[in-house]
Design a protein around this motif. Sequence first.
Motif, PDB file in Angstrom:
ATOM      1  N   GLN A 179       0.858  -1.184   0.000  1.00  0.00           N
ATOM      2  CA  GLN A 179       0.000   0.000   0.000  1.00  0.00           C
ATOM      3  C   GLN A 179       0.896   1.236   0.000  1.00  0.00           C
ATOM      4  OE1 GLN A 179      -2.539   0.260   3.367  1.00  0.00           O
ATOM      5  NE2 GLN A 179      -3.668   2.031   2.613  1.00  0.00           N
ATOM      6  N   GLY A 180       0.613   2.196  -0.792  1.00  0.00           N
ATOM      7  CA  GLY A 180       1.474   3.367  -0.935  1.00  0.00           C
ATOM      8  C   GLY A 180       2.109   3.399  -2.303  1.00  0.00           C
ATOM      9  N   ASP A 185      -3.109   4.899  -5.249  1.00  0.00           N
ATOM     10  CA  ASP A 185      -2.451   5.943  -4.463  1.00  0.00           C
ATOM     11  C   ASP A 185      -2.324   7.207  -5.309  1.00  0.00           C
ATOM     12  OD1 ASP A 185      -0.738   6.291  -1.843  1.00  0.00           O
ATOM     13  OD2 ASP A 185       0.355   7.274  -3.466  1.00  0.00           O
TER      14      ASP A 185
END
Length: 900
Positions: A179-180, A185
């Motif tokens: 995630q990121g 994102d």
Amino acid sequence: MKKRNSSLVVELSYPDLVINVGKVTLGEENRKKLQKAQKEQEKIKVMQAVCALLNSGGGVVRMEMANKEEHPVEMGLDLEESLRELIGLSDLQAFFETKQQGRCFSIFVKSWSSDLFPGDSSIKSRICSLRSSLYLRSGTSVLLTDSREALDFLKTKKRNAKSSSGEEPSSKHIRVIPQGLCKSDPVFPVFQRDRFEYGEVLPFPESQFVEFKLFTKHVLTYVENIIPNYISAFANTRGGYLFIGVHDKSKKVLGCVKENVDPDSLRNRIERAIYKLPYVHFCQSSCGINFTLKILDVFAKGELYSYACVIRVEPFCCAVFSEAPGSWMVEGKHVCSLTTEEWVDRMTDTDPGVGEKDLSWLCNDFESQLSLDNGPPLSRPVYSKKGLEHKKNLQQVLFSGLVPSEHLRYTPEPLWEELSSQHEGLEELMKKEISPFSRGIFILSRSWAVDLDLQEKRGVICDALLIAQDSPPILYTILGEQDAEGHDYSTRTAFTLKQKLVNMGGYTGKVCVVTKVLYLNPESTPESLEGPGSPIDYPESYNLADTQQMEVLLQSLVIVLLGFRSFLSDQLGCEVFNLLTAQQYEIFSKNLRKNRELFIHGLPGSGKTIMAMKTMEKISNVFYCDADKILYISENQPLRNFLSKKEICNAVTRKTFMNRNFENIQHIIIDEAQNFRTEDGDWYEKAKEITQRKKDHPGILWIFLDYFQTSHLDCSGLPPLSAQYPREELTRVIRNADPIANFLHTTMQHIIRNPPFNIPPESLEMLREAEWAQGVRGTLKIKKDLSLKQIVTFVADTCKCFFERGYSLNDIAVLVSTAREVDTYKHELLKAMRKKRVVRFSDACDMSNDHIVLDSIRRFSGLERNIVFGIHPRAAEPDISNNILLCLSSRAKQHLYILW
């Protein structure tokens, strides 16, 4: 590639590691006046020398005061603070002492060990480092880990790699985007662009996954400097984006004006900087750092104004470093930095079997005598078979006498009595020398050099090591006459002893070995010789304070004297040491010049082959001879091959020995002599002729044998038992697990009741003195009336179970009665085993490769495996059927299956 520090000089004329760092400004006020660059240069030089000694067994850092005054000064606050940071302790005296003599200033450095640090030993650093060079991302910061944090990170990565090693190979190369870095994102769409507007505000702030940096005036140099820290930090954490040309507070894109940078040069410099980053793998992957670099145009009012840069970094599977860690060691005459791979290996080094279910048998069968947990950086693990003497017990057996009453004991007493009767004035000289000492032990040797695997020096009457309270260890060398090389010999011996006490024996206290050279002149008063140069004046903390310290030091000495490289080392893939038993050491320590011919009778599993190897190493040191002057003879080719690979001798079979001339051979070691025959001639007489060519200086002829394991009814060629003199016996059985040892004992009793006619019955009486190491679990199964199919099915099924428990192919031997049966069983076993696992069979001629040994019982004589299957262990001659059964059974260390 390793770096050498050419400004650090390792001085070789002392019985300790001494590093001269040259001129250094000392004293707080003097160091304040230094320019920043010079101050930093001096500090780095001193810290590298200290780090190298901490990692290499300890020693002394010497420096000359650059400032003019000679009155006593302190070291300097910045140097003291750097030493504290280096060891991670506020108490400098835990590792350091300092002394000033005129303009010479010395730092006495104790070996690094983590036993002074509280907490979990699993995350204590094995070595000392100036820096880890391992960066992690934390919030919006990039943090350099200390040694403890780095070790925790590396061990976690190593553990994760090992736990995932059971996955399908294809799964190891699947990219996991955390995630990121996923497409949802807000950073991802921006990264997809190929241009920005000048002053544009990016729609996200700095975060765990985003870093903003501005260009500086020196564009390429600046980028090259920041790349290592940020790229390694992102790679080591969860990946991320490094934007260069974006203001961190306003988030505005500014870039670098196009006149100040060439985009191709910028790309090349960044890529080169990333490709230079060192990394290590614990997993099976060999991939490098995965990144995507984009040089983006920045427009202002529709025209190209500047360039910005974005680097997307994927999370790395293992560990990425900004540069090689800053850790140093002494190697020979040089101070060298560790490579990244070496540093990681030493940091994550653990005792074999720790946390590995595959090696659980090691903990079941062996007892740790020296663990890596709190040992010095160069120490290796030491194990002894369960049921044998612990190093504490061995210390009491070999070096007893450290009693509370005032007493100084000479040991071994027979050697002291012999030396003092042979050399007039020796007793008076030594009494005078040691009169100031009242409590301790005086350990004599004809040559401490030989005891430490160094070459003996002619003209040395004896060496004596004094371990006494309120004194450092002192090595006395007594010469027959004055000899200019005597001090070099004594210094080299003391240096080796000190290094081995720490790096092999695991001693973690402050320790040195002081030398004193004496000589006996029969025509004048015995004198003490002063050595060249000034000796090292050690602080009082290097004196042995009490009996407890002396005993701990002597236990390290036990490991030094009795330790040998274990056969387990090749199996475990790391260096491991075992200890000789007291009985083995007593024979091994015999004076070779007075025991040029010796017969050693050893029960099965008493360590005869180990003794043969150690004896050949000792011969080389005592008689100044190379390996090609020493001949090892065995009856069977596999044992010959096994010894050849040790490169300590010329190894041949008995048949080869009888068919060739050996004009260069001076010394002969014969192993498994009970199985020799006279079919090609009198081997014993030939061996005697060779070793007695020089009547004034005959060579060594030691013969190892075990009549219980005689595997034929022919004449062995051994002299009558009454002529086998002098003779020693090895009656401590140390190889086999308890159930196998009990079976051996029973089988030997059968042999005693019905001995073959070619074995002298009185030679078997040594069984009465037998001692069996107890406490090792194992398996003994005897199955009868099995068909060929049932036998091979049982072997295949049992091997499959062992493979599932972590055993490997080279743990297993399948032994049959004759060489002719090998092909029959090999064909059937391969068919059965292919259904379970792809396996390889080979004969015993190459024990090092990863295969199951399939060979005859006779050809496997002298060798061993953890798991042995014996198929129809019968002899053509009924009289030796029990002997053949014994030969088979004694080869198994842990698990034995006898199939009829």
